[in-house]
Design a protein around this motif. Structure first.
Motif, PDB file in Angstrom:
ATOM      1  N   UNK A 276       0.857  -1.178   0.000  1.00 15.84           N
ATOM      2  CA  UNK A 276       0.000   0.000   0.000  1.00 15.84           C
ATOM      3  C   UNK A 276       0.902   1.240   0.000  1.00 15.84           C
ATOM      4  N   UNK A 277       0.932   1.948  -1.135  1.00 12.95           N
ATOM      5  CA  UNK A 277       1.927   3.012  -1.344  1.00 12.95           C
ATOM      6  C   UNK A 277       1.270   4.382  -1.539  1.00 12.95           C
ATOM      7  N   UNK A 278       2.000   5.393  -1.107  1.00 15.86           N
ATOM      8  CA  UNK A 278       1.680   6.791  -1.430  1.00 15.86           C
ATOM      9  C   UNK A 278       2.672   7.245  -2.495  1.00 15.86           C
ATOM     10  N   UNK A 279       2.168   7.760  -3.601  1.00 22.24           N
ATOM     11  CA  UNK A 279       3.056   8.202  -4.674  1.00 22.24           C
ATOM     12  C   UNK A 279       2.404   9.355  -5.429  1.00 22.24           C
ATOM     13  N   UNK A 280       3.195  10.039  -6.225  1.00 23.79           N
ATOM     14  CA  UNK A 280       2.700  11.172  -7.021  1.00 23.79           C
ATOM     15  C   UNK A 280       2.610  10.753  -8.475  1.00 23.79           C
ATOM     16  N   UNK A 281       1.469  11.084  -9.084  1.00 20.87           N
ATOM     17  CA  UNK A 281       1.224  10.714 -10.475  1.00 20.87           C
ATOM     18  C   UNK A 281       0.974  11.960 -11.315  1.00 20.87           C
ATOM     19  N   UNK A 282       1.662  12.037 -12.433  1.00 22.61           N
ATOM     20  CA  UNK A 282       1.470  13.165 -13.346  1.00 22.61           C
ATOM     21  C   UNK A 282       0.160  12.962 -14.101  1.00 22.61           C
ATOM     22  N   UNK A 283      -0.731  13.950 -14.006  1.00 17.22           N
ATOM     23  CA  UNK A 283      -2.046  13.809 -14.627  1.00 17.22           C
ATOM     24  C   UNK A 283      -2.471  15.106 -15.305  1.00 17.22           C
ATOM     25  N   UNK A 284      -3.329  14.982 -16.301  1.00 17.39           N
ATOM     26  CA  UNK A 284      -3.921  16.143 -16.957  1.00 17.39           C
ATOM     27  C   UNK A 284      -5.314  16.432 -16.410  1.00 17.39           C
ATOM     28  N   UNK A 285      -5.788  15.584 -15.506  1.00 21.03           N
ATOM     29  CA  UNK A 285      -7.117  15.792 -14.929  1.00 21.03           C
ATOM     30  C   UNK A 285      -7.046  16.840 -13.824  1.00 21.03           C
ATOM     31  N   UNK A 286      -6.671  18.057 -14.250  1.00 13.69           N
ATOM     32  CA  UNK A 286      -6.484  19.166 -13.325  1.00 13.69           C
ATOM     33  C   UNK A 286      -7.719  20.057 -13.300  1.00 13.69           C
ATOM     34  N   UNK A 287      -7.798  20.926 -12.310  1.00 12.66           N
ATOM     35  CA  UNK A 287      -8.936  21.859 -12.225  1.00 12.66           C
ATOM     36  C   UNK A 287      -8.944  22.790 -13.435  1.00 12.66           C
ATOM     37  N   UNK A 288      -7.759  23.174 -13.916  1.00 12.91           N
ATOM     38  CA  UNK A 288      -7.692  24.050 -15.103  1.00 12.91           C
ATOM     39  C   UNK A 288      -8.345  23.374 -16.298  1.00 12.91           C
ATOM     40  N   UNK A 289      -7.952  22.124 -16.571  1.00 13.01           N
ATOM     41  CA  UNK A 289      -8.499  21.422 -17.726  1.00 13.01           C
ATOM     42  C   UNK A 289      -9.978  21.077 -17.541  1.00 13.01           C
ATOM     43  N   UNK A 290     -10.367  20.740 -16.317  1.00 12.55           N
ATOM     44  CA  UNK A 290     -11.778  20.478 -16.050  1.00 12.55           C
ATOM     45  C   UNK A 290     -12.619  21.740 -16.279  1.00 12.55           C
TER      46      UNK A 290
END
Length: 460
Positions: free
Chosen positions: A193-207
């Motif tokens: 069970x890991x905590x990690x950072x993922x690069x995503x385009x599902x940002x508030x700006x794009x939404x």
């Protein structure tokens, strides 16, 4: 709630517009708007530069007729005056919605052409000449949204960000979340069970962009925004959700060098979403909704692009882009003319784009469409700073009305310095019987460019 709308046109500061049906709500709405301007609560959007806040009114009125009724006075007629701003304001006066709409005085077709030419906005064929319902308060903000969005695309990539993820994975990634790992995997040694950072385009700006685009599409602007549909589909393929962001979520967006180009389009998106929320609730309470655009700035940028495209042999730029020069040796009081024209690294012309009713220098200031005293003295200062006393330089005022037959005037103590008015006559297309014609506008542009070329050739 009842609704009243005061329809005006921009730059009616000379004769004004008479409202034959004028109730106290209109005057109260103007007073409220002016107070919000003084309190710096009204945003004036700039398509080319930074947003600015003004502390001076740009709508005012003169009471023409008052009727006495039961110990009270009722305003029956009034004349309303406007300056060079256009846009929309909606508020509530005594539980009634009151709208103030300022439309372009030369018509929607000319304005759309100015916008598309000055800022490189793609307008579908026939759109600039199509009949737009002026009662629709969204057509202007849609154009502004499109302009700022397309500008953001040319300056930046699709906004991305790292978001924190917590998942039960078969492979170790990031950091182990010990508490959750023990809870979920005490008897299963195959997972982490890991905590990690993922690069995503599902940002508030794009939404926000997706939601605003879909909203404007539903409002009837699909044709204007059809070139953005592919971008919307791309965002969808990248996992960007089409969900409505709250105004607080938009307000909390953190901007950096990587996404700052999208700040202006997100601000406009926030306004559109805010307006939608109020419309759906059908209740403004005591709040106001507004957006205004400085059409004088649009006129300036249109002229800049027109001159740059047609006079490639000259260096033509705006000091607003390159920076002006200081009036004093300590670097204070910077002066910024609208347009500078250089040849062989020498300034030969200073242009002042005036969205006013100037058609001549005139013998006296502010009389019969003469240049005002302040503008004339300012131009003389420009020539003094940008020119050399022993070399030719000309200062030109450019307004969108018919020009009087008048020669360019020579300054008394500086015979090499001249000031004149050279107009691009857009006013000729402003009549009920004159349908917008791109061909006629192009003809007027050719006449204007020919005059400028002649003057520059005489100045060199």
């Amino acid at each position: 709630q009842l609704m009243n709308t005061l329809e005006l046109k921009d730059s009616q500061y000379i004769d004004g517009e008479e409202s034959k049906y004028c109730n106290i709500y209109y005057c109260n709405a103007v007073d409220k708007l002016n107070q919000e301007i003084i309190d710096m609560q009204i945003d004036f959007f700039s398509l080319g530069g930074n947003n600015k806040k003004l502390n001076e009114k740009f709508i005012w009125y003169k009471i023409d007729e008052i009727e006495n009724f039961s110990k009270t006075q009722i305003i029956k007629k009034a004349t309303f005056f406007t300056s060079h701003y256009m846009g929309f304001y909606s508020t509530v006066i005594n539980n009634e919605i009151v709208n103030i709409r300022i439309s372009p005085r030369f018509g929607v077709g000319i304005f759309n052409y100015f916008i598309s030419f000055a800022y490189g906005i793609y307008l579908p064929k026939g759109f600039s000449s199509s009949s737009i319902n002026n009662s629709d308060s969204l057509w202007l903000i849609t154009l502004m949204w499109k302009a700022t969005f397309e500008k953001a695309l040319t300056k930046s990539q699709i906004p991305k960000e790292y978001q924190k993820q917590s998942k039960n994975l078969e492979t170790y990634k990031g950091q182990l979340n010990i508490a959750k790992h023990l809870h979920h995997n005490l008897f299963d040694k195959s997972k982490f069970y890991c905590d990690y950072r993922k690069l995503t385009m599902n940002t508030i700006i794009n939404q926000t962009i997706r939601y605003t685009y879909k909203l404007l599409e539903k409002k009837g602007y699909a044709n204007l925004l059809k070139d953005i549909s592919e971008y919307d589909q791309m965002l969808q393929s990248f996992g960007v959700e089409n969900q409505k962001p709250t105004l607080q979520m938009i307000k909390n967006i953190s901007y950096s060098k990587l996404n700052i180009a999208y700040k202006k389009v997100i601000e406009l998106s926030s306004l559109i979403i805010k307006n939608e929320s109020k419309s759906s609730n059908n209740s403004f309470k005591n709040d106001s909704f507004s957006y205004f655009l400085d059409i004088a700035e649009v006129w300036e940028n249109y002229l800049l692009k027109l001159l740059q495209r047609n006079l490639p042999e000259y260096e033509i730029y705006s000091p607003n882009e390159k920076g002006g020069i200081s009036l004093f040796t300590d670097g204070s009081r910077e002066i910024r003319p609208d347009i500078i024209i250089k040849k062989d690294n020498k300034v030969i012309a200073v242009l002042d784009a005036k969205y006013k009713h100037y058609n001549k220098i005139g013998k006296y200031a502010d009389i019969d469409k003469s240049v005002s005293r302040d503008d004339l003295y300012q131009m003389a200062t420009y020539l003094y700073h940008y020119g050399n006393k022993n070399e030719n330089i000309v200062g030109l005022f450019i307004s969108p009305i018919e020009q009087s037959e008048e020669n360019i005037k020579i300054l008394n103590n500086s015979p090499n310095h001249q000031i004149g008015v050279v107009n691009l006559n857009i006013e000729q297309f402003n009549s009920e019987n004159c349908v917008f014609s791109l061909e006629k506008v192009k003809e007027a542009e050719k006449v204007f460019i020919k005059k400028i070329k002649r003057i520059l050739n005489e100045t060199i």
